[in-house]
Design an enzyme around this catalytic site. Structure first.
Site, short mmCIF file in Angstrom:
data_model
loop_
_atom_site.label_atom_id
_atom_site.label_comp_id
_atom_site.label_asym_id
_atom_site.label_seq_id
_atom_site.Cartn_x
_atom_site.Cartn_y
_atom_site.Cartn_z
CG ASP A 1 32.70 41.31 48.48
OD1 ASP A 1 32.97 41.77 49.60
OD2 ASP A 1 31.54 41.04 48.12
CG ASP B 1 26.48 43.81 51.90
OD1 ASP B 1 27.02 44.43 50.95
OD2 ASP B 1 26.80 42.66 52.22
#
Ligand code: GLA
Length: 710
Positions: free
Chosen positions: A446, A511
């Protein structure tokens, strides 16, 4: 050699490269037969003098460098403390081997040289273009800006398609009419970004999914970029793509080189889906590792939206058991397992399993997951540090920063300068230790903030070096752990590009797990990325980001058209929904080979629908997804024209999702054709030219049709 000519796929590229001349593109686009000779192209392009302009026509060179005198956007700004800024690169050497070629051009006075590389995929014609600038002089050369290449585009390409967006809303397609002046996408976020995807498509106004000309260009780079389309006063159109550089970012010592990020560029006369298929082939065949490519993509479970930072080993074990029951194959432990990371304010950088939540380490969870027959995956955010962490307390100087400038707050974290060897070594050791001591097959890598102040140790801008260092660090980890797969995530799809994909195996597309939003996000992503790298998860019934509530049927069907996963609390899901999820996962497994290796055909349709199909390369079977997003103005849905089928073959068509489909009114076409049972056999020709009348469906319904040949 005066010219290089590469004919590949449906494309021809002709480069003029006579010794001591400016190298330039004579033609890039439609495939030309041998009957067309280069001298003829030059004659056909003859221009005359126009009063008030140069007496001799100045042609755009490959870099449009200032010394050519081309009075329009330059692709190079390089100088030696204000001198040697006016380079004119002249061909020294040109070579061709099959469908690859190199041209070396150099300015004998400024001693600036560029080596260009062109490689065309023999099957699709997709070009991979590289450019490396070398300082052949004896003093430092500052490179302030450099486009990898400036490509002329026919002026009939009147439209510009690009993709922008935001966190949890990536890949919004924007189409506008090209205008005189400059269309510019400039990204200074230090990562690929959510709002400025490094790709552009130029096409005719009438170009649709299955017809019309289109040029697609992508910069394979995960950092700052500059992409421009210049419509010049002459009417000529030039597209340039390169990294965006801060002043002083690239200063080459004598003999040093700067490698500009590669451009991947395609041309088609067969519409936007055909262009995407070229990019998909490139990503699948050239970027993904062969062993990863050939393995079926395992169904993911991800803990993030289920528990966030609230890790409890017993609950996670129970979740893993449930996940295995519904058919999950890879269990990914997201953020929150390390250091003091109980929320997003602390612990980043301390890559040691947290004693508080995992008193016996991660082994009990990993063992539980693997005993269930699943693979274990884990989350890292290596490039970042929370100021509230042991790492930052020990090394506050390791972060990117500009002296005496306050950092911009961004998710309570700062960016480590990973171009410093000691920082990269620290990260490598920590990640290596976790991967080396556990049976872990996957890393979600990430990266959750922009590089607002990317200053390095000596005060120099380091945004470009950071991206190179990232690629190097990932490769080091891959070398040490070759079977571990890596997903590129950056607050969702903030780092999705072919640069990172050459070093990773999957992208976390967004997301947002809102299936309605995902329909458009994934459609946008599919312009460049094949389905096997588009991570798509079944989220909670009520989406945490949009608040929208959607059925499991809709959520699961949306996640199936990609690399499927689930990211919800399986312990609180209604039993009926879990059954539906299980059925969807089974269906995905049945068809993933087709989904991940077939050819994509997006269909043009009204905004209320999103239709796309995947057709096996041998055209023996196909799967089409029809998402009914909103209510529509007309009484009846349109006919589904199944593009991509073999007109000469006969296909058995079935409605395979939602399972147990009940027509809103009966009899319907589903009943008449027995679509949910035996299905109905029809010619490819009828199915694609006339199409199947879609049954009436409520908004927020996804219908999946499968077609097979007998
Ligand atoms: C980012 C990612 C999410 C999740 C969180 C964890 O936002 O995109 O999927 O991993 O970080 O903090």
């Amino acid at each position: 050699m005066d010219h290089i000519r590469i004919d590949a796929g449906e494309t021809s590229l002709i480069l003029a490269c006579a010794q001591a001349s400016s190298p330039r593109i004579v033609h890039w686009g439609r495939w030309l037969s041998d009957a067309v000779v280069v001298s003829e192209l030059n004659v056909l392009a003859t221009r005359q003098h126009v009063f008030g302009s140069e007496l001799d026509n100045v042609e755009p060179s490959l870099t449009m460098e200032p010394g050519t005198g081309f009075a329009a956007a330059a692709g190079l700004a390089a100088h030696r403390a204000g001198q040697d800024w006016g380079s004119r690169l002249l061909v020294e050497k040109a070579e061709q081997t099959g469908s690859t070629a190199t041209i070396l051009a150099r300015d004998p006075v400024t001693q600036v040289g560029i080596q260009y590389g062109f490689g065309a995929d023999p099957e699709t014609g997709l070009l991979q273009i590289t450019a490396e600038l070398t300082n052949h002089g004896d003093s430092p050369l500052a490179v302030d800006q450099m486009a990898t290449l400036c490509l002329p585009i026919p002026r009939e390409m009147t439209d510009i398609i690009s993709f922008s967006g935001r966190w949890a809303g990536e890949f919004f397609r924007e189409q506008l009419a090209r205008f005189r002046g400059t269309w510019l996408r400039e990204n200074r976020r230090g990562r690929t970004s959510h709002d400025s995807f490094p790709g552009v498509i130029l096409c005719e106004g009438k170009t649709g999914e299955q017809s019309g000309e289109a040029y697609g260009l992508h910069l394979a780079w995960s950092g700052n970029h500059q992409i421009r389309v210049d419509t010049l006063g002459s009417g000529d159109v030039v597209t340039s793509l390169g990294a965006f550089l801060y002043p002083g970012e690239i200063i080459l010592a004598p003999g040093e080189s700067y490698r500009s990020p590669a451009i991947v560029a395609g041309y088609t006369s067969q519409g936007l889906s055909a262009l995407s298929r070229q990019f998909h082939t490139h990503a699948r065949d050239k970027l993904l590792r062969p062993d990863v490519r050939s393995r079926p993509r395992p169904v993911h479970y991800n803990s993030w939206e289920a528990v966030y930072f609230d890790h409890d080993i017993d609950q996670l074990k129970a979740m893993a058991s449930k996940a295995a029951e519904v058919g999950v194959e890879r269990f990914v432990l997201d953020d929150g397992w390390f250091g003091s990371r109980r929320n997003d304010r602390s612990g980043l950088g301390d890559w040691i399993v947290s004693d508080d939540v995992y008193p016996e380490g991660l082994a009990p969870l990993v063992d539980h997951v693997t005993a269930l027959g699943m693979e274990m995956g884990i989350w890292f955010e290596p490039e970042m540090v929370n100021p509230d962490s042991d790492l930052y307390r020990a090394h506050p100087d390791w972060v990117l920063q500009i002296e005496a400038v306050e950092q911009v707050p961004f998710r309570h974290q700062l960016v480590l300068d990973i171009s410093r060897p000691e920082v990269a070594d620290y990260l490598f050791e920590k990640i290596d230790a976790i991967l080396g001591s556990h049976k872990i097959g996957y890393v979600k890598w990430d990266m959750n903030r922009d590089l607002n102040h990317p200053g390095g140790q000596d005060g120099q801008p380091n945004a470009f070096a950071q991206v190179q260092a990232l690629y190097d660090l990932i490769e080091r980890i891959r070398d040490a752990h070759p079977t571990v797969e890596i997903e590129s995530c950056s607050s969702g799809g903030g780092r999705a590009d072919f640069g990172i994909l050459a070093h990773s195996d999957r992208i976390w597309t967004s997301d947002s797990n809102d299936a309605r939003d995902r329909q458009s996000i994934q459609r946008g992503a599919s312009f460049f990325f094949p389905l096997n790298v588009i991570g798509s998860h079944v989220g909670p019934r009520q989406c945490h980001i949009t608040g929208r509530t959607l059925t499991m049927e809709m959520r699961a069907a949306t996640a199936m058209i990609g690399h499927m996963g689930a990211e919800l609390n399986l312990l609180t899901e209604p039993a009926a929904d879990l059954e539906t999820l299980k059925a969807a996962i089974a269906l995905y497994k049945e068809h993933r080979q087709l989904l991940h290796s077939g050819d994509m055909y997006r269909l043009d349709s009204a905004e209320s629908l999103n239709i796309s199909g995947i057709v096996a390369t041998d055209k023996s079977q196909a799967l089409y997804s029809v998402a009914c997003m909103t209510s529509q103005a007309e009484t009846f849905l349109p006919r589904l024209k199944l593009a991509g089928l073999d007109a000469a073959r006969r296909y058995r068509i079935k409605l395979i999702w939602p399972q147990g489909w009940r027509s809103i009114t009966s009899p319907s076409i589903v009943d008449a054709m027995d679509l949910t049972n035996e299905g109905s056999v029809h010619s490819g020709e009828a199915l694609q030219t006339l199409g199947l009348q879609l049954p009436t469906a409520f908004p927020e319904t996804v219908l999946l049709f499968h077609l097979g040949t007998e």
